[in-house]
Design a protein around this motif. Structure first.
Motif, short mmCIF file in Angstrom:
data_model
loop_
_atom_site.label_atom_id
_atom_site.label_comp_id
_atom_site.label_asym_id
_atom_site.label_seq_id
_atom_site.Cartn_x
_atom_site.Cartn_y
_atom_site.Cartn_z
N GLU A 265 0.82 -1.08 0.01
CA GLU A 265 -0.03 -0.15 -0.12
C GLU A 265 0.87 1.11 -0.11
N PRO A 266 0.39 2.44 -0.55
CA PRO A 266 1.09 3.37 -0.70
C PRO A 266 1.95 4.10 0.34
N ASP A 267 1.19 3.82 1.78
CA ASP A 267 1.59 4.22 2.89
C ASP A 267 2.23 3.26 3.85
N VAL A 268 2.72 1.95 3.03
CA VAL A 268 3.29 1.14 4.07
C VAL A 268 4.70 0.87 3.54
N VAL A 269 5.46 0.71 4.47
CA VAL A 269 7.03 0.33 4.41
C VAL A 269 7.26 -0.93 5.26
N THR A 270 7.77 -1.95 4.72
CA THR A 270 7.81 -3.16 5.30
C THR A 270 9.31 -3.51 5.74
N ASP A 271 9.65 -4.48 6.54
CA ASP A 271 10.99 -4.84 7.01
C ASP A 271 11.76 -5.25 5.85
N ASP A 272 10.85 -6.16 4.87
CA ASP A 272 11.61 -6.71 3.82
C ASP A 272 12.24 -5.57 2.81
N GLU A 273 11.51 -4.56 2.48
CA GLU A 273 11.92 -3.42 1.59
C GLU A 273 13.13 -2.65 2.15
N LEU A 274 13.10 -2.61 3.57
CA LEU A 274 14.52 -1.92 4.28
C LEU A 274 15.42 -2.84 4.51
N TYR A 275 15.18 -4.14 4.59
CA TYR A 275 16.36 -5.08 4.77
C TYR A 275 17.15 -5.19 3.56
N PHE A 276 16.65 -5.18 2.17
CA PHE A 276 17.13 -5.60 1.14
C PHE A 276 18.06 -4.43 0.26
N GLN A 277 17.87 -2.92 1.08
CA GLN A 277 18.22 -1.82 0.59
C GLN A 277 19.77 -1.52 1.15
N ASP A 278 20.63 -2.08 0.39
CA ASP A 278 21.88 -1.82 0.92
C ASP A 278 22.51 -0.49 0.16
N PRO A 279 23.05 0.59 0.95
CA PRO A 279 23.31 1.81 0.29
C PRO A 279 24.46 1.69 -0.66
N SER A 280 25.26 0.60 -0.53
CA SER A 280 26.58 0.70 -1.62
C SER A 280 25.68 0.19 -2.88
N ILE A 281 24.80 -0.63 -2.90
CA ILE A 281 23.85 -1.02 -4.12
C ILE A 281 23.10 0.14 -4.57
N THR A 282 22.15 0.55 -3.72
CA THR A 282 21.22 1.68 -4.18
C THR A 282 22.00 2.98 -3.83
N GLY A 283 20.96 3.94 -3.73
CA GLY A 283 21.36 5.19 -3.41
C GLY A 283 19.90 6.20 -3.42
N GLU A 284 20.28 7.22 -2.70
CA GLU A 284 19.18 8.00 -2.32
C GLU A 284 18.84 8.66 -3.55
N PHE A 285 17.47 9.12 -3.72
CA PHE A 285 17.15 9.94 -4.61
C PHE A 285 17.66 11.45 -4.49
N SER A 286 18.85 11.68 -5.04
CA SER A 286 19.29 13.27 -4.85
C SER A 286 19.93 13.63 -6.07
N GLU A 287 20.03 14.67 -6.24
CA GLU A 287 20.75 15.29 -7.45
C GLU A 287 22.05 14.86 -7.52
N GLN A 288 22.88 14.72 -6.67
CA GLN A 288 24.14 14.55 -6.60
C GLN A 288 24.36 12.96 -7.32
N ASN A 289 23.58 12.24 -6.74
CA ASN A 289 23.52 10.56 -7.57
C ASN A 289 23.17 10.75 -8.77
N LEU A 290 21.99 11.44 -9.09
CA LEU A 290 21.49 11.34 -10.53
C LEU A 290 22.52 11.77 -11.64
#
Length: 370
Positions: A265-290
């Motif tokens: 649901e749009p207002d839901v964040v789950t443990d699984d979503e957070l667990y798999f998000q390794d910052p070294s793989i992903t990155g925040e949605f920021s102008e610098q990263n883009l």
């Protein structure tokens, strides 16, 4: 294998049955921070803030009546400059004496908004059309093409030569490149000029400003900013050479997009979503990263189009952007009917996600930028 492991892990994170669910409440507090309007420079365009390195020049060009923005108050500095807008600005700032007969272009009728401007630059011998008789008013231009246009428009002399690795002695625009370079209108990227790189609206405004101020001792050409780097600790999974491949770029972009989309649901964040998000793989949605990813994305590709939209803070199609990127990365493994399941997060859920995955500093950056 590196690619398959990342694909499976990221796909699992999106479709896993949640082990814990956090419903993010609507944030109803009002931010109190407000800049002192008496001391802060006046912001003309809302997407060109006062800390932008070219803020003063873009504001000056606006105040002189040379450039304008869009009805929504933006300048869209990262959009590619179009041929019609290049023509319009030249016609606005220069007298442009005619040196040849007028030519009617098939795709620029007399009713076209930029007909007169295009006619003026064509008659002045600065711009012309293609072999099919078209002007291509909406097409973008490369650095080499802009170098030629500015050289011809301002009748520059070559004051010195510089050997760029990517400009051979026989390169068609070599003299034009040397003319703008030796007059301080355009610079290089170290030993490279990058002649095929597309020029943005902000860059063209700067080039035009510098050309108009050649010989002004107070005029200092802004140096090219250093090559964009990702936020420390983020987007390090792929090397720079790997990011030039379609797969790695698409994966990097769609994992970043997870900040804004979910299969819950749009207002839901789950443990699984957070667990798999390794910052070294992903990155925040920021102008610098883009901007970092922009260095490696294929020119004129669908991925570059999406990046340009994001850089202009256009997330109106974020769900479809995400689905497109997933499909580009691995069409065979992409689940069908993703549009039925993928939803855009609420503002509150996105902020909760940012805080949990990237921390308080990232959340602060997000609020400042978006």
């Amino acid at each position: 294998m590196k690619n398959n492991k990342l694909w499976l892990a990221s796909l699992s994170a999106l479709i896993a049955i949640p082990s814990a669910v956090y419903v993010v409440p609507v944030n109803d507090h009002v931010e109190a921070a407000k800049e002192d309007e008496k001391t802060s420079p006046k912001v003309v365009f809302k997407d060109v803030p006062s800390n932008d390195p070219y803020f003063e020049i873009i504001n000056e060009m606006y105040n002189l009546g040379y450039i304008s923005g869009y009805p929504d108050g933006t300048f869209k500095p990262n959009d590619k400059i179009s041929r019609k807008h290049v023509a319009a600005l030249l016609a606005r700032v220069l007298p442009l004496e005619p040196v040849r007969e007028a030519k009617q272009f098939k795709d620029v009728p007399k009713t076209h908004l930029y007909y007169e401007n295009i006619q003026r630059v064509q008659r002045a011998g600065i711009m012309t059309g293609d072999e099919n008789g078209n002007f291509n008013p909406d097409a973008s231009l490369t650095r080499a093409q802009i170098a030629k246009i500015i050289d011809l428009a301002f009748d520059l002399d070559v004051k010195s030569n510089n050997d760029f690795v990517d400009i051979s002695p026989t390169y068609w625009a070599k003299e034009h490149v040397m003319a703008v370079y030796s007059n301080g209108v355009m610079t290089g990227y170290g030993e490279y000029f990058k002649p095929n790189e597309k020029v943005t609206r902000a860059q063209y405004a700067i080039f035009l400003h510098l050309a108009l101020n050649i010989g002004n001792n107070d005029q200092i050409a802004p140096a090219n900013p250093p090559l964009a780097q990702p936020i420390k600790g983020q987007l390090t999974y792929y090397t720079e050479s790997e990011l030039r491949t379609t797969y790695a770029m698409a994966v990097s972009m769609y994992i970043i997009a997870r900040q804004k989309v979910t299969m819950n649901e749009p207002d839901v964040v789950t443990d699984d979503e957070l667990y798999f998000q390794d910052p070294s793989i992903t990155g925040e949605f920021s102008e610098q990263n883009l901007l970092y990813l922009k260095r490696f994305v294929e020119t004129d590709s669908e991925m570059e189009r999406i990046l340009d939209k994001w850089l202009n803070k256009d997330f109106s199609d974020i769900v479809w952007d995400y689905i497109t990127l997933v499909t580009i990365a691995d069409a065979d493994n992409a689940a069908g009917d993703l549009d039925v399941f993928v939803k855009e997060r609420t503002k509150e859920a996105e902020e909760y996600y940012i805080q949990k995955v990237f921390g308080e500093e990232a959340l602060k950056r997000h609020k400042e930028q978006y």
